[in-house]
Scaffold this active site. Structure first.
Site, short mmCIF file in Angstrom:
data_model
loop_
_atom_site.label_atom_id
_atom_site.label_comp_id
_atom_site.label_asym_id
_atom_site.label_seq_id
_atom_site.Cartn_x
_atom_site.Cartn_y
_atom_site.Cartn_z
N GLU A 168 -10.21 -0.35 11.19
CA GLU A 168 -10.78 -1.23 10.17
C GLU A 168 -10.66 -2.72 10.50
OE1 GLU A 168 -9.14 -0.86 6.23
OE2 GLU A 168 -7.15 -1.47 6.84
N LYS A 177 7.97 0.73 5.72
CA LYS A 177 6.87 1.56 5.22
C LYS A 177 5.54 0.99 5.66
CE LYS A 177 4.38 0.04 2.61
NZ LYS A 177 3.57 -0.76 1.69
N THR A 178 4.61 1.76 6.07
CA THR A 178 3.19 1.46 6.11
C THR A 178 2.48 2.51 6.95
OG1 THR A 178 1.41 -0.06 6.71
CG2 THR A 178 3.39 -0.30 8.02
N ASP A 219 -0.04 1.97 8.44
CA ASP A 219 -0.68 1.26 9.57
C ASP A 219 0.08 1.42 10.88
OD1 ASP A 219 -2.28 0.44 7.53
OD2 ASP A 219 -1.63 -1.64 7.53
N ASP A 263 5.48 -5.18 6.92
CA ASP A 263 6.04 -6.38 7.55
C ASP A 263 6.14 -7.55 6.57
OD1 ASP A 263 3.26 -6.32 7.59
OD2 ASP A 263 3.07 -7.46 9.43
N ASP A 264 5.09 -7.75 5.76
CA ASP A 264 5.12 -8.88 4.82
C ASP A 264 6.20 -8.68 3.75
OD1 ASP A 264 3.07 -10.42 5.96
OD2 ASP A 264 1.53 -9.22 4.98
N ARG A 290 1.35 -5.61 -5.06
CA ARG A 290 1.35 -6.56 -3.94
C ARG A 290 1.81 -7.96 -4.33
NH1 ARG A 290 -0.58 -4.40 0.62
NH2 ARG A 290 -2.15 -2.77 0.55
N GLY A 334 -5.81 0.79 8.62
CA GLY A 334 -4.80 0.37 9.60
C GLY A 334 -4.68 -1.14 9.65
N GLY A 348 0.82 -1.22 0.00
CA GLY A 348 0.00 0.00 0.00
C GLY A 348 0.85 1.26 0.00
#
Ligand code: FBP
Length: 544
Positions: free
Chosen positions: A307, A198-199, A201, A171-172, A141, A247, A77
């Site tokens: 969410e 990065k994220t 969330d 994380d993934d 993705r 998130g 994302g």
């Protein structure tokens, strides 16, 4: 590309760097490290990249280096500041040798596998400095996990003379970066892999990583919008606004927005789970606050909903865990979507079937079907805000009949996620991201692989920030994904004994009753430091 006046002025901003990165550096190495869990398994899976030390850069001599090329991938994302990571890396790589080249792989990890790339030239780079979005090369993705993908990747990396690949992801994606680093190290392919946190969330953080980039800007953008809604709400005094916030699983965004805006209600998924609350308990909690405000003549308010809430209601969490296992079986994989639902229904336990059947059809379908490539339920597609407000309305009607509630319950619904992911980075994210990218060039120059670029001490002025690297294996443990145990970076959820949550918990009863709204307003780039350069309240509370 035509630009707004703000973009033109912002393009001239020179992001700040930690003092250590202003000149040549040497890497100061700490002690060997361990993974956060399942040490033996992780060590066996990553024999070449396990146990490496944490690194901190200090001013020093840089050994002369032959010219080299670097590749970059934006994964997952969007998050504000991605272009600044790229500009930091670009400037860092060029500062080592102006002949060095930076190549961007198009539309995420798939670009590496499919050999879709472009060179990031100085002119192109200048178009994107300090801008939001990931559009310079795009993101995707595609999950990098198969040997075949790694082998296709090495072909193009060799063709372009790329010595190191920087993967910007959550994380993934960083887990996959580590798997790739290990594979290339085991094969002695001579390509380094560096990750970058990065994220929006905010769930990629730990003792070494203070925050993932983009969280700051995204939360400030949502808080501006929530503040505007609250002012509208307090002006018209006729609606309850149910606001869902992105998130994914963690509630960091909802919590940060609550700290900034002081809404009447903010649900925290991690607390719902810890208190073993049912969906009805959550609905009752909201309805009680609505009824209490109505008793004072206040038929309006704001509710923030993370969410991922639905996944944290223990009964639903159990259901999802079993659905994940069932959907991962080869039998289920070979079925069409509608057949999968019937298959699932005939294979889940009686208890889970009851929960499944109690959910509105649209929610049940989401839980039973759509997964992203990493096996996550796509929580952004579940309309929890509408589900909860409808259930609260039913409860209030019941209470009205019983004479326990007198009031009006008009509702509005919002979902904020995409609105903030590509916002122009705040000063914090502009500096933090640029530093992360620049720092990645120093990890490359020092021959590191399997490391994540890390900048710490970010609540202090940028000159005092600490730059270095953390071995990705250090953040890993084994977890079940798509029905199998896999090495993954441990996701950071909201800690109920952490300072941000405790502060929120000490205030929320007052915020529920009174109208104590704060209106943060838009992100500012020029002006007093207390207006322009404050990190998130989460970070400030964690570091005070
Ligand atoms: P990352 O974890 O890849 O950074 O993405 C975060 C996120 O914005 C989540 O908050 C949200 O659930 C998800 O992406 C939405 O995904 P998509 O962009 O595929 O709709």
């Amino acid at each position: 590309m035509e630009k707004s006046a703000l973009q033109i002025a912002r393009a001239a901003y020179q992001p700040k760097l930690p003092k250590a990165l202003l000149g040549p550096v040497v890497a100061k190495e700490g002690k060997p490290t361990q993974s956060v869990g399942n040490q033996e398994e992780i060590k066996a899976l990553f024999p070449n990249t396990y146990g490496m030390p944490v690194i901190e850069f200090e001013a020093g001599e840089q050994k002369p280096l032959e010219p080299f090329n670097v590749g970059i991938i934006l994964s997952g994302g969007q998050a504000p500041g991605g272009h600044n990571v790229i500009s930091g890396l670009f400037d860092g790589v060029k500062s080592l040798n102006p002949a060095n080249k930076l190549y961007g792989f198009i539309l995420g990890p798939g670009g590496l596998v499919d050999h879709k790339y472009m060179e990031i030239t100085p002119e192109l780079m200048d178009e994107y400095r300090n801008t939001g979005g990931f559009d310079i090369i795009g993101s995707g993705r595609t999950k990098l996990e198969e040997v075949d993908q790694f082998e296709k990747g090495i072909q193009i990396l060799r063709e372009l003379g790329i010595k190191a690949l920087v993967i910007i992801g959550g994380d993934d994606s960083n887990t996959n970066a580590c798997v790739l680093a290990e594979y290339y190290a085991a094969k002695k392919y001579g390509v380094q892999v560096i990750g970058c946190p990065k994220t929006i969330d905010g769930d990629l953080k730990n003792e070494q990583i203070e925050t993932s980039f983009g969280f700051d800007t995204a939360c400030k953008t949502y808080s501006e919008l929530i503040g505007n809604i609250q002012r509208d709400c307090n002006s018209a005094r006729k609606y309850w606004h149910f606001i869902k916030l992105m998130g994914r699983s963690a509630s960091h965004i909802a919590l940060e927005c609550a700290l900034q805006c002081q809404p009447n209600i903010c649900l925290i998924s991690e607390e719902v789970e810890a208190k073993n609350m049912s969906l009805d308990d959550v609905v009752t909690y909201i309805a009680q606050a609505v009824a209490a405000r109505a008793a004072e003549g206040n038929n309006f308010g704001t509710v923030l909903i993370p969410e991922g809430l639905i996944e944290f209601i223990p009964a639903i969490k159990k259901l999802i865990a079993q659905l994940n296992d069932i959907l991962a079986t080869p039998e289920a994989q070979n079925l069409g979507r509608s057949e999968q639902i019937d298959f699932v229904k005939t294979h889940i336990s009686k208890e889970n079937l009851e929960v499944f059947n109690s959910l509105p059809t649209s929610v049940a379908r989401q839980l039973a079907l759509d997964r992203d490539p990493h096996g996550n339920v796509q929580v952004s597609l579940i309309e929890t805000e509408k589900l909860l407000s409808a259930m609260v309305a039913v409860k209030l009607e019941q209470w009205k009949k019983e004479g326990k509630y007198v009031g009006k319950f008009g509702t509005q619904h919002h979902f904020f996620g995409y609105e903030g992911r590509c916002a122009a980075p705040s000063n914090y994210d502009a500096d933090y991201c640029y530093s992360l990218g620049y720092n990645a060039s120093r990890l490359i120059a020092n021959g590191k692989t399997g490391y994540m670029s890390v900048i710490r001490n970010t609540t202090a002025p940028a000159s005092e920030w600490i730059a270095g690297g953390v071995p990705i294996t250090m953040m890993m443990n084994m977890e079940k994904r798509n029905g199998k145990m896999k090495p993954v970076i441990r996701k950071a959820l909201v800690e109920l004994d952490g300072a941000p949550f405790k502060f929120f918990a000490s205030k929320r009863d007052m915020w529920a009753k009174e109208t104590a709204y704060v209106y943060p307003g838009p992100i500012q780039y020029w002006g007093p430091t207390e207006v322009c350069d404050q990190p998130t309240k989460t970070l400030q509370l964690e570091h005070c």
